[in-house]
Design a protein around this motif. Structure first.
Motif, PDB file in Angstrom:
ATOM      1  N   GLU A  67       0.850  -1.190   0.000  1.00  0.00           N
ATOM      2  CA  GLU A  67       0.000   0.000   0.000  1.00  0.00           C
ATOM      3  C   GLU A  67       0.883   1.236   0.000  1.00  0.00           C
ATOM      4  OE1 GLU A  67      -3.234   0.369   0.092  1.00  0.00           O
ATOM      5  OE2 GLU A  67      -4.013  -1.627   0.499  1.00  0.00           O
ATOM      6  N   PRO A  68       0.464   2.291  -0.718  1.00  0.00           N
ATOM      7  CA  PRO A  68       1.230   3.526  -0.616  1.00  0.00           C
ATOM      8  C   PRO A  68       1.156   4.073   0.806  1.00  0.00           C
ATOM      9  CG  PRO A  68      -0.723   3.845  -1.980  1.00  0.00           C
ATOM     10  CD  PRO A  68      -0.683   2.390  -1.600  1.00  0.00           C
ATOM     11  N   PRO A  69       2.183   4.799   1.241  1.00  0.00           N
ATOM     12  CA  PRO A  69       2.172   5.316   2.613  1.00  0.00           C
ATOM     13  C   PRO A  69       1.057   6.324   2.828  1.00  0.00           C
ATOM     14  CG  PRO A  69       3.963   6.278   1.339  1.00  0.00           C
ATOM     15  CD  PRO A  69       3.344   5.229   0.466  1.00  0.00           C
ATOM     16  N   LEU A  70       0.639   6.485   4.095  1.00  0.00           N
ATOM     17  CA  LEU A  70      -0.408   7.462   4.403  1.00  0.00           C
ATOM     18  C   LEU A  70       0.154   8.877   4.469  1.00  0.00           C
ATOM     19  CD1 LEU A  70      -2.541   5.601   7.089  1.00  0.00           C
ATOM     20  CD2 LEU A  70      -3.064   5.977   4.681  1.00  0.00           C
ATOM     21  N   ARG A  71       1.458   8.964   4.814  1.00  0.00           N
ATOM     22  CA  ARG A  71       2.105  10.282   4.842  1.00  0.00           C
ATOM     23  C   ARG A  71       3.129  10.332   3.723  1.00  0.00           C
ATOM     24  NH1 ARG A  71       3.040  13.329  10.045  1.00  0.00           N
ATOM     25  NH2 ARG A  71       1.479  12.435  11.438  1.00  0.00           N
ATOM     26  N   PHE A  72       3.117  11.391   2.955  1.00  0.00           N
ATOM     27  CA  PHE A  72       4.089  11.505   1.870  1.00  0.00           C
ATOM     28  C   PHE A  72       4.291  12.975   1.534  1.00  0.00           C
ATOM     29  CE2 PHE A  72       0.676  12.292  -1.158  1.00  0.00           C
ATOM     30  CZ  PHE A  72      -0.395  11.633  -0.556  1.00  0.00           C
ATOM     31  N   ARG A  73       5.446  13.263   0.944  1.00  0.00           N
ATOM     32  CA  ARG A  73       5.784  14.666   0.612  1.00  0.00           C
ATOM     33  C   ARG A  73       5.526  14.917  -0.871  1.00  0.00           C
ATOM     34  NH1 ARG A  73      10.272  15.894   5.166  1.00  0.00           N
ATOM     35  NH2 ARG A  73       8.894  15.056   6.766  1.00  0.00           N
ATOM     36  N   VAL A  74       5.102  16.119  -1.152  1.00  0.00           N
ATOM     37  CA  VAL A  74       4.680  16.430  -2.528  1.00  0.00           C
ATOM     38  C   VAL A  74       5.391  17.670  -3.074  1.00  0.00           C
ATOM     39  CG1 VAL A  74       2.423  15.306  -2.305  1.00  0.00           C
ATOM     40  CG2 VAL A  74       2.658  17.685  -1.619  1.00  0.00           C
ATOM     41  N   GLY A  75       6.580  17.929  -2.572  1.00  0.00           N
ATOM     42  CA  GLY A  75       7.348  19.061  -3.093  1.00  0.00           C
ATOM     43  C   GLY A  75       7.041  20.355  -2.363  1.00  0.00           C
ATOM     44  N   LYS A  76       7.723  21.416  -2.822  1.00  0.00           N
ATOM     45  CA  LYS A  76       7.591  22.705  -2.125  1.00  0.00           C
ATOM     46  C   LYS A  76       6.416  23.518  -2.660  1.00  0.00           C
ATOM     47  CE  LYS A  76      12.289  22.839  -0.656  1.00  0.00           C
ATOM     48  NZ  LYS A  76      13.563  23.488  -0.564  1.00  0.00           N
TER      49      LYS A  76
END
Ligand code: FES
Length: 192
Positions: A67-76
């Motif tokens: 499963e993809p993580p529940l928390r993820f970063r999407v850039g600035k």
């Protein structure tokens, strides 16, 4: 010698020939291997062992759903143009990142890509500036508010914040519903 005596002698000779006794041996062996209780037991034992072995191998390679993580970063934040709906995270994470505004306040927020009618995935239509659900036609404005079709409420938001490395971080473990007043929560948007 009478004829019947000659035939009897020939039959007796053929019964005791090496060829005949070899055939008899194989017939007896086949009966022993296939029809005897020993053979049945051996077959059952082999089948049990095979089932156990295959089960063990299966156990060592379980089905793993990544499963993809529940928390993820999407850039600035500066990577997001004002007024734009970012769709590149929709397939993997089921979200749209929007740099828009809500009730006159410019902000960046994360909309959950699930229709609030029956759960289909709407499509962002750039030319019409709306999310359109392909299932029963519900429509949502860029801010997530519903305006047409059977959807009973706006789209939901996920939490978003600016992380230590200045990147935007989405947290899908927390949702915010507009009709419950939760879009006022500062965790549901980042002001810009
Ligand atoms: S599931 Fe979207 S309109 Fe029905």
């Amino acid at each position: 010698m009478p004829e019947h005596a000659i035939e009897a002698a020939a039959t007796s000779a053929s019964r005791t020939s090496p060829d005949h006794s070899r055939r008899g041996f194989f017939r007896r062996a086949a009966v022993l291997l296939v029809g005897s209780p020993l053979a049945v037991g051996f077959t059952a034992l082999t089948a049990t062992f095979l089932a156990w072995f295959l089960g063990s191998v299966r156990f060592m390679f379980p089905n793993v759903l990544i499963e993809p993580p529940l928390r993820f970063r999407v850039g600035k934040l500066e990577n997001y143009e004002p007024g734009k709906v970012e769709t590149k995270y929709t397939d993997r994470f089921g979200v749209w990142i929007v740099r828009g505004e809500f009730q006159g306040k410019p902000q960046i927020y994360v909309l959950r890509a699930v229709c609030t009618h029956l759960g289909c995935t709407p499509i962002w239509l750039e030319s019409e500036q709306k999310f359109k659900c392909p299932c029963h036609g519900s429509g949502f404005h860029k801010d997530g508010m519903h305006f047409e079709g059977p959807a009973p409420r706006p789209l939901e938001r996920f939490a978003i914040r600016v992380a230590d490395d200045d990147q935007l971080e989405v947290d899908k473990s927390r949702t915010f519903r507009q009709e419950l007043g939760e879009w006022e929560d500062p965790d549901s948007f980042v002001p810009v």
